[in-house]
Structure formats: structure tokens, C-alpha cells
Design an enzyme around this catalytic site. Sequence first.
Site, PDB file in Angstrom:
ATOM      1  N   HIS A  23       0.853  -1.202   0.000  1.00  0.00           N
ATOM      2  CA  HIS A  23       0.000   0.000   0.000  1.00  0.00           C
ATOM      3  C   HIS A  23       0.887   1.249   0.000  1.00  0.00           C
ATOM      4  O   HIS A  23       0.783   2.083   0.901  1.00  0.00           O
ATOM      5  CB  HIS A  23      -0.923   0.049   1.226  1.00  0.00           C
ATOM      6  CG  HIS A  23      -2.157  -0.791   1.087  1.00  0.00           C
ATOM      7  ND1 HIS A  23      -2.915  -1.177   2.186  1.00  0.00           N
ATOM      8  CD2 HIS A  23      -2.773  -1.319   0.016  1.00  0.00           C
ATOM      9  CE1 HIS A  23      -3.928  -1.906   1.779  1.00  0.00           C
ATOM     10  NE2 HIS A  23      -3.883  -2.004   0.466  1.00  0.00           N
ATOM     11  N   HIS A  79     -12.068  -9.739  -4.924  1.00  0.00           N
ATOM     12  CA  HIS A  79     -11.709  -8.387  -4.470  1.00  0.00           C
ATOM     13  C   HIS A  79     -10.894  -7.735  -5.586  1.00  0.00           C
ATOM     14  O   HIS A  79      -9.994  -8.359  -6.144  1.00  0.00           O
ATOM     15  CB  HIS A  79     -10.895  -8.546  -3.182  1.00  0.00           C
ATOM     16  CG  HIS A  79     -10.295  -7.306  -2.616  1.00  0.00           C
ATOM     17  ND1 HIS A  79     -10.869  -6.058  -2.719  1.00  0.00           N
ATOM     18  CD2 HIS A  79      -9.156  -7.120  -1.892  1.00  0.00           C
ATOM     19  CE1 HIS A  79     -10.110  -5.181  -2.102  1.00  0.00           C
ATOM     20  NE2 HIS A  79      -9.061  -5.791  -1.600  1.00  0.00           N
ATOM     21  N   GLU A  81      -8.787  -5.133  -5.598  1.00  0.00           N
ATOM     22  CA  GLU A  81      -7.512  -4.454  -5.365  1.00  0.00           C
ATOM     23  C   GLU A  81      -6.428  -5.143  -6.201  1.00  0.00           C
ATOM     24  O   GLU A  81      -6.441  -6.365  -6.393  1.00  0.00           O
ATOM     25  CB  GLU A  81      -7.177  -4.457  -3.867  1.00  0.00           C
ATOM     26  CG  GLU A  81      -6.250  -3.321  -3.503  1.00  0.00           C
ATOM     27  CD  GLU A  81      -6.119  -3.079  -1.995  1.00  0.00           C
ATOM     28  OE1 GLU A  81      -6.719  -3.823  -1.187  1.00  0.00           O
ATOM     29  OE2 GLU A  81      -5.397  -2.131  -1.622  1.00  0.00           O
ATOM     30  N   ASP A  83      -3.460  -6.141  -6.034  1.00  0.00           N
ATOM     31  CA  ASP A  83      -2.596  -7.266  -5.638  1.00  0.00           C
ATOM     32  C   ASP A  83      -3.263  -8.601  -5.949  1.00  0.00           C
ATOM     33  O   ASP A  83      -2.599  -9.640  -5.964  1.00  0.00           O
ATOM     34  CB  ASP A  83      -2.184  -7.188  -4.159  1.00  0.00           C
ATOM     35  CG  ASP A  83      -3.338  -6.961  -3.214  1.00  0.00           C
ATOM     36  OD1 ASP A  83      -4.317  -6.322  -3.609  1.00  0.00           O
ATOM     37  OD2 ASP A  83      -3.261  -7.424  -2.065  1.00  0.00           O
ATOM     38  N   HIS A 146     -11.795  -6.226   3.264  1.00  0.00           N
ATOM     39  CA  HIS A 146     -11.697  -4.916   3.888  1.00  0.00           C
ATOM     40  C   HIS A 146     -12.080  -3.769   2.945  1.00  0.00           C
ATOM     41  O   HIS A 146     -11.946  -2.617   3.300  1.00  0.00           O
ATOM     42  CB  HIS A 146     -10.264  -4.696   4.392  1.00  0.00           C
ATOM     43  CG  HIS A 146      -9.251  -4.553   3.287  1.00  0.00           C
ATOM     44  ND1 HIS A 146      -8.493  -3.415   3.153  1.00  0.00           N
ATOM     45  CD2 HIS A 146      -8.902  -5.348   2.266  1.00  0.00           C
ATOM     46  CE1 HIS A 146      -7.698  -3.551   2.109  1.00  0.00           C
ATOM     47  NE2 HIS A 146      -7.925  -4.700   1.552  1.00  0.00           N
ATOM     48  N   ASP A 165      -8.733 -11.391   1.575  1.00  0.00           N
ATOM     49  CA  ASP A 165      -7.815 -10.788   2.549  1.00  0.00           C
ATOM     50  C   ASP A 165      -8.080 -11.248   3.991  1.00  0.00           C
ATOM     51  O   ASP A 165      -7.157 -11.278   4.812  1.00  0.00           O
ATOM     52  CB  ASP A 165      -7.926  -9.257   2.491  1.00  0.00           C
ATOM     53  CG  ASP A 165      -7.231  -8.658   1.270  1.00  0.00           C
ATOM     54  OD1 ASP A 165      -6.189  -9.194   0.864  1.00  0.00           O
ATOM     55  OD2 ASP A 165      -7.731  -7.662   0.737  1.00  0.00           O
ATOM     56  N   TYR A 193      -1.565  -7.796  10.786  1.00  0.00           N
ATOM     57  CA  TYR A 193      -2.470  -7.615   9.642  1.00  0.00           C
ATOM     58  C   TYR A 193      -3.846  -7.147  10.135  1.00  0.00           C
ATOM     59  O   TYR A 193      -4.429  -6.199   9.608  1.00  0.00           O
ATOM     60  CB  TYR A 193      -2.576  -8.944   8.917  1.00  0.00           C
ATOM     61  CG  TYR A 193      -3.244  -8.918   7.565  1.00  0.00           C
ATOM     62  CD1 TYR A 193      -2.502  -8.729   6.406  1.00  0.00           C
ATOM     63  CD2 TYR A 193      -4.612  -9.118   7.436  1.00  0.00           C
ATOM     64  CE1 TYR A 193      -3.101  -8.742   5.161  1.00  0.00           C
ATOM     65  CE2 TYR A 193      -5.222  -9.131   6.198  1.00  0.00           C
ATOM     66  CZ  TYR A 193      -4.463  -8.944   5.060  1.00  0.00           C
ATOM     67  OH  TYR A 193      -5.071  -8.953   3.833  1.00  0.00           O
ATOM     68  N   HIS A 226      -3.505 -13.969   1.113  1.00  0.00           N
ATOM     69  CA  HIS A 226      -2.129 -13.651   1.512  1.00  0.00           C
ATOM     70  C   HIS A 226      -1.696 -14.599   2.620  1.00  0.00           C
ATOM     71  O   HIS A 226      -2.455 -14.844   3.566  1.00  0.00           O
ATOM     72  CB  HIS A 226      -2.023 -12.233   2.089  1.00  0.00           C
ATOM     73  CG  HIS A 226      -2.323 -11.134   1.124  1.00  0.00           C
ATOM     74  ND1 HIS A 226      -1.545 -10.864   0.024  1.00  0.00           N
ATOM     75  CD2 HIS A 226      -3.311 -10.210   1.116  1.00  0.00           C
ATOM     76  CE1 HIS A 226      -2.044  -9.812  -0.616  1.00  0.00           C
ATOM     77  NE2 HIS A 226      -3.121  -9.408   0.013  1.00  0.00           N
TER      78      HIS A 226
END
Length: 395
Positions: A23, A79, A81, A83, A146, A165, A193, A226
Site C-alpha cells: 500500500h 476483491h 484491489e 494485488d 476490507h 484478505d 495484519y 495472503h
Amino acid sequence: MKINIKNNIWWVGKTDWDLRKFHGDEYSTHHGTTYNSYLIQEEKIVLVDTVWGKYTTEFLSNLSRETDLKKIDYIICNHGETDHSGALPALMDMIPGTPIYCTENGVKSLRGHYHKDWNYVTIKTGDRLSLGNGKELIFIQAPMLHWPDTMFCYLTQDNVLFSNDAFGQHYCSENLFNDLVNQEELYNEAIKYFANILTPFSHLVIRKIEEFVALNLPLDIICTSHGVIWRDDPMQIVKKYLEWSSGYQQDQITLIYDTMWDGTRIIAESIAKGIRLADEKVIVKVFNASNTDKNDIITEIFKSRLVVIGSPTINKGIMHSIAGLLELVRGLKMKNKKAISFGCHGWHNESVDLINEGLKQSGFELISEGIRVNWRPDESCVESLIETGRSLVTR
Ligand code: FEO
């Protein structure tokens, strides 16, 4: 390389030993991370999430060794995002019509990132997708765990939850499974995390776990996006999440400061000494915010019942490491934390008021108006600070 998870489920992700910041510079990754992508090869072939765009070529090259990409029937995007979705543009160039299953917000996120009108299929909680061989994917929306677009999916018969996540860690390991890694490292990364990413959404974590439990689905494995895959007693991390979501604290007092000429450091260390003298069992930790990793400090704050934060006054303000830390803390909305501020001052005396303001905005309960020391603490001041430390043990 693919690694078998269970029956026809394979890990086809990427280990990233190299990563030290995530991030941007907002999250330190001392142990790297993994981008977990999964291939399910039933009568239908399904890809669950991809990897960070930087690793697209390697990912697609490996994936094409495991399956003819044109045979992928469905892509699940839990998700948006980057990554997890970063390899999508190149993949979709190769298999352009393949349906991408995601939430409505997932479409917004993917369109926002890539500006592509792919074949999106939006899902809602409870929707099912048959994969043949009697197996189905059940979708579960998980907004704010998230991001607003996040969802989970669950594979029947194999009893596997793909949680994206949630329950993850930025923890790289070639061993991949929770029973094969160092448990202390694993849990240190898991709580870090949670503290740094999921704390603001704690109430939603509890609600989502209750909702999942109410579905009465057997759970054998949690495949995160992750870090490790929880195959040994996967409920252990679910129980930890419930604990961490409920105003978590240990019997810990954490002192954090920055200092110009050591005066504010002496205050911190004197208070810490007093706490130690009053009760040797209380965990006391002291950090200089200017030379300690900010996310590690956040994790220590998350574990604390009382946080003591100090800065001298500089330019009628506070030192930038403390200002930055207070901004991080404000966004995380931690519950069940008490706090007290402190600081040295010379000509002007604003720092304690400013720290108090930051702590109030963060929802911390201030237990005093703060500790102000004019110039450097002398011997009698140090004695008084030690007494203050003693008194904090029972607060
Ligand atoms: Fe791992 Fe929210 O991306």
C-alpha cells in the site's frame, strides 16, 4: 509451480519474498507476502483471484502449464484491489469472453482500475455456481472486509472457504500451510495484519463470522489471499478474529515518544520504570516513534490497555513521527483503549494539548490532562514521574 490444496483445488499463486512495503509505504512487510491464486479443476475449470500485476508474466506462464487458459470456464474475483486482480488485463486479452464473477462493487473497482468492459457476472450472498461433479461455489458478500467490493466463496463437498484478505497475513513462506510454518511468526504477522488493516471493521468481522456460522457449512480449509492456508484447525484463526474484534487488549502498557534533546525520552523511561516497580507482571514497552516501524507500533497499541504518547513542543506543534502515528491511529478506530499524553516544552507548551486532541479523535479514553514538563526533567521531576508510572498500573 502448483501445489495441491485438496482434491482438485490447486494453489497457483506467487510468493513474494522481496516485498518490504505494501500500500505504498503504509504497511511494512518484514516477511514479504504471497498472492494466493487458486485453480479448481472440476468439470468446470475455475480461477479464483490472480496476482499483483508486476508478476503477470510469471503467473500466466505457470498457469498455462497447468491448464489450457482457453479452458478456464469462470474467473472469480473476490476483491478488485490490484494485488489480486493485477494479472487480469493480460489474462482477459487471451480469454476475453470468460465470465468474471464478482460483486456489483467489484465491477466498479475493476472498471475503475482497468477501464475494461469484461464479461462481469454480479453475485449476491447465497448465489451458487455449479462446477459439475456435484460441487458448487456459494458466494458470500463481505463488504468492508476490507473493501466495499470484497466477497468470499465456499466450495461445497470440499468444504473450503476462499476468504480473500480476511484471515490473511503478509507472510511469505514456501511451506504455504499453517501447520508447516513457525507459529510465533505466523501469529505475529496475523495480528499485525488485523491491527493495521481490519481493526476499523471489527463490528463487521463479528457479524460476518456469525453469518457464516449460521449457514452451518462444514469448514475444512480456509484459503486466504495472503500468507498461509489454514488447513490445521481453521477455526483457530476464526476464534482469534472474534477475540481481536471485541475491544482486544492484553495487560500491556505501551509508551511511545519522539524527542529532540532527550527530555521527552526521560519522561517515557521514568514512567516505564514506575510501572515496572509497581507490578512486574504488567508488560511495559517503550518505543521511539522516529526509529521504530510504524505498523509494529500500531500492533503494540492494539495489544495495549493503556497507551502513553509523548512529544516535545516544536514550532507550536508536535514532532512529525508522533503526528503521523496519531493519524494512523485515528483511522483505525480502536476500542477499549485508555491513554495519557506527555511532553517537554521550553518556550511554548502546545504538544500535550495536540496529542490529547488526536487521542480524543481516535476514541481513546484520556485518563488525565497529560504530563507536562518544562525543560528537561530534573531529579525530583524524575522521582515524581516514577510515582506517576506506579499509579498507572491500576488505571
Ligand atoms: Fe490484498 Fe485488499 O488486497
